[in-house]
Design an enzyme around this catalytic site. Structure first.
Site, mmCIF file in Angstrom:
data_model
loop_
_atom_site.group_PDB
_atom_site.id
_atom_site.type_symbol
_atom_site.label_atom_id
_atom_site.label_comp_id
_atom_site.label_asym_id
_atom_site.label_seq_id
_atom_site.Cartn_x
_atom_site.Cartn_y
_atom_site.Cartn_z
ATOM 1 N N TRP A 127 0.772 -1.096 -0.103
ATOM 2 C CA TRP A 127 0.095 0.090 -0.061
ATOM 3 C C TRP A 127 0.982 1.229 -0.072
ATOM 4 O O TRP A 127 1.871 1.175 0.771
ATOM 5 C CB TRP A 127 -0.797 0.018 1.157
ATOM 6 C CG TRP A 127 -1.937 1.098 1.471
ATOM 7 C CD1 TRP A 127 -2.770 1.553 0.426
ATOM 8 C CD2 TRP A 127 -2.208 1.836 2.576
ATOM 9 N NE1 TRP A 127 -3.726 2.540 0.920
ATOM 10 C CE2 TRP A 127 -3.080 2.739 2.223
ATOM 11 C CE3 TRP A 127 -1.362 1.766 3.999
ATOM 12 C CZ2 TRP A 127 -3.651 3.731 3.142
ATOM 13 C CZ3 TRP A 127 -2.145 2.738 4.800
ATOM 14 C CH2 TRP A 127 -3.061 3.708 4.529
ATOM 15 N N ASP A 208 -0.586 -5.696 8.999
ATOM 16 C CA ASP A 208 -1.643 -4.880 8.523
ATOM 17 C C ASP A 208 -2.787 -5.572 8.098
ATOM 18 O O ASP A 208 -2.667 -6.439 7.073
ATOM 19 C CB ASP A 208 -1.235 -3.866 7.651
ATOM 20 C CG ASP A 208 -2.139 -2.803 7.336
ATOM 21 O OD1 ASP A 208 -3.445 -2.813 7.957
ATOM 22 O OD2 ASP A 208 -1.957 -1.742 6.604
ATOM 23 N N ALA A 210 -6.596 -4.881 7.263
ATOM 24 C CA ALA A 210 -7.579 -3.954 6.975
ATOM 25 C C ALA A 210 -8.847 -4.387 5.979
ATOM 26 O O ALA A 210 -9.640 -3.757 5.737
ATOM 27 C CB ALA A 210 -7.057 -2.843 5.844
ATOM 28 N N LYS A 243 -13.417 -0.984 6.231
ATOM 29 C CA LYS A 243 -14.028 -1.830 5.226
ATOM 30 C C LYS A 243 -15.067 -2.589 5.770
ATOM 31 O O LYS A 243 -16.245 -2.709 5.133
ATOM 32 C CB LYS A 243 -12.982 -2.370 4.421
ATOM 33 C CG LYS A 243 -11.691 -1.688 4.537
ATOM 34 C CD LYS A 243 -11.404 -0.592 3.356
ATOM 35 C CE LYS A 243 -10.104 0.133 3.773
ATOM 36 N NZ LYS A 243 -9.734 1.066 2.370
HETATM 37 C C1 LMR Z 1 -6.937 1.984 -0.698
HETATM 38 O O1 LMR Z 1 -5.851 1.386 -0.568
HETATM 39 O O2 LMR Z 1 -7.598 2.536 -1.800
HETATM 40 C C2 LMR Z 1 -7.505 2.217 0.806
HETATM 41 O O3 LMR Z 1 -6.723 1.776 1.753
HETATM 42 C C3 LMR Z 1 -7.705 3.928 0.890
HETATM 43 C C4 LMR Z 1 -6.701 4.580 1.139
HETATM 44 O O4 LMR Z 1 -6.522 5.343 2.324
HETATM 45 O O5 LMR Z 1 -5.669 4.499 0.373
#
Ligand code: LMR
Length: 394
Positions: A127, A208, A210, A243
């Site tokens: 991410w 992590d 999520a 989420k």
């Molecule tokens: C994403 O990866 O799109 C989500 O986790 C939202 C974000 O804050 O980036």
């Protein structure tokens, strides 16, 4: 003074959200930011959340502060949701945080306090905000191989080879389930091998998580986390309710620590409370309260689990439909990986140029690395994506 400030590179996901908003085309398709959408393109409030909000409105009598780590009942309910009964309560510490990002940030800060020499190992890719926060905090970082862009599956041999270089006191960041951005996940055997390797190296694992409940199911998605929790002396877990409860803007997350013994857990707990106080004092309560009410009430919980399961199965169906559509259009099985991936995202394997071409020709918005939010699709837009992919030569 402000003339000394520098501009920062835009966050790719948020920048894309903006571009999408500015596009006047009515048939544009948003496959960008990780927000669930139903078949009509809306991000609904779950019925269980609405019901809890109604009860809360009727019964809440004060908005006074709760506590530095949030409501203890929230902490207990979330520890149970993620860990089940894998770890004795005396080895646990936790604190509510503003969203999963808040938990990630606090985790990195905790690591920096505990070991200023730590290097954080992140999957390639991960991410983008992981990278951004680590860089902002000035913590050394190394990427380990994770995704094979040819097979669109986990490059497990490469991952293990790279992680063999981890030093004692380093941190290995893993995605608990539904890997963001690739959608390619570890099998339980692979989790087991990772646990063994981390134990051998003396590094700290950080998870992590999520998207619990978006992949193979609530319990299944916690499998890797629980395996590590059962095997390793220490673990950090950053979790989000954005989420799986659909309460994105309420900023509801938690950071959980597992320590080797009760005494260290107590000190870790104190440090988590201290970090909250330094950074924002009391964490937000509204979302956490809703989550606690839902998890602790049989009726609300079963309603929530049913709704979450609908969301999960809906995404699985879209995956299967997209793979089938591409199979038919390309007369090949090279996109079957989409049905094997789990969670909200898949990385399609398109080049940045192809991503741009699909945006221009078909109004399809995906992140530049070709990450698509599967939940952004529906029966109408799915064939449009398939057509765009074929037209762009993906
Ligand atoms: C994403 O990866 O799109 C989500 O986790 C939202 C974000 O804050 O980036």
């Amino acid at each position: 003074m402000f003339q000394n400030l520098k501009d920062h590179p835009a966050d790719k996901i948020l920048e894309l959200m903006q571009l999408y908003r500015e596009d006047p085309r009515e048939d544009k398709v948003d496959l960008g930011v990780g927000v669930y959408k139903d078949a009509t393109g809306k991000t609904p409030i779950m019925g269980a959340v609405k019901a809890a909000e109604q009860q809360l409105w009727l019964n809440e009598t004060t908005k006074s502060y709760v506590g530095l780590i949030g409501d203890p009942a929230y902490n207990t309910a979330m520890r149970d949701l993620i860990l089940g009964d894998t770890v004795a309560a005396e080895r646990l510490s936790s604190a509510a945080t503003p969203g999963g990002t808040g938990a990630v940030r606090q985790a990195f800060e905790l690591v920096r306090m505990a070991n200023p020499d730590a290097t954080i190992w992140v999957s390639d890719p991960t991410w983008p905000n992981h990278l951004s926060i680590i860089k902002y905090l000035g913590i050394p970082m190394v990427e380990y191989r994770y995704f094979d862009s040819t097979t669109r599956a986990v490059n497990f041999d490469g991952m293990m080879e790279d992680l063999a270089g981890v030093k004692p006191g380093d941190v290995v960041l893993l995605h608990g389930c539904c890997h963001n951005p690739t959608g390619a996940n570890l099998t339980m055997d692979q989790w087991s091998a990772v646990a063994e390797l981390i134990e051998k190296t003396g590094a700290l694992a950080m998870i992590d998580i999520a998207y619990q409940g978006f992949g193979d199911g609530l319990e299944e998605d916690a499998g890797g986390t629980r395996l590590l929790a059962a095997r390793l002396p220490e673990l950090l877990i950053a979790a989000s309710c954005s989420k799986n409860f659909g309460i994105y803007r309420e900023r509801t997350g938690i950071l959980i620590g597992i320590s080797a013994d009760a005494r260290t857990a107590k000190t870790t707990q104190g440090n988590l409370a201290f970090l909250n106080r330094q950074n924002y004092s009391f964490p937000p309560d509204h979302g956490a309260r809703l989550v606690t009410m839902i998890l602790n009430d049989q009726t609300l919980r079963s309603q929530w689990q049913t709704e979450l399961e609908e969301v999960r199965l809906g995404m699985l169906k879209l995956r299967e439909d997209l793979a089938a559509e591409l199979r038919q259009r390309t007369n090949s099985d090279r996109f079957d990986f989409i049905a094997q991936h789990r969670g909200m995202f898949s990385r399609l394997g398109a080049t940045p140029e192809q991503v741009l071409a699909m945006r221009e020709s078909h109004g399809i918005y995906m992140v530049g690395d070709s990450r698509v939010n599967i939940a952004g699709l529906n029966a109408t837009t799915l064939p449009i994506l398939a057509e765009a992919m074929v037209a762009a030569g993906v």
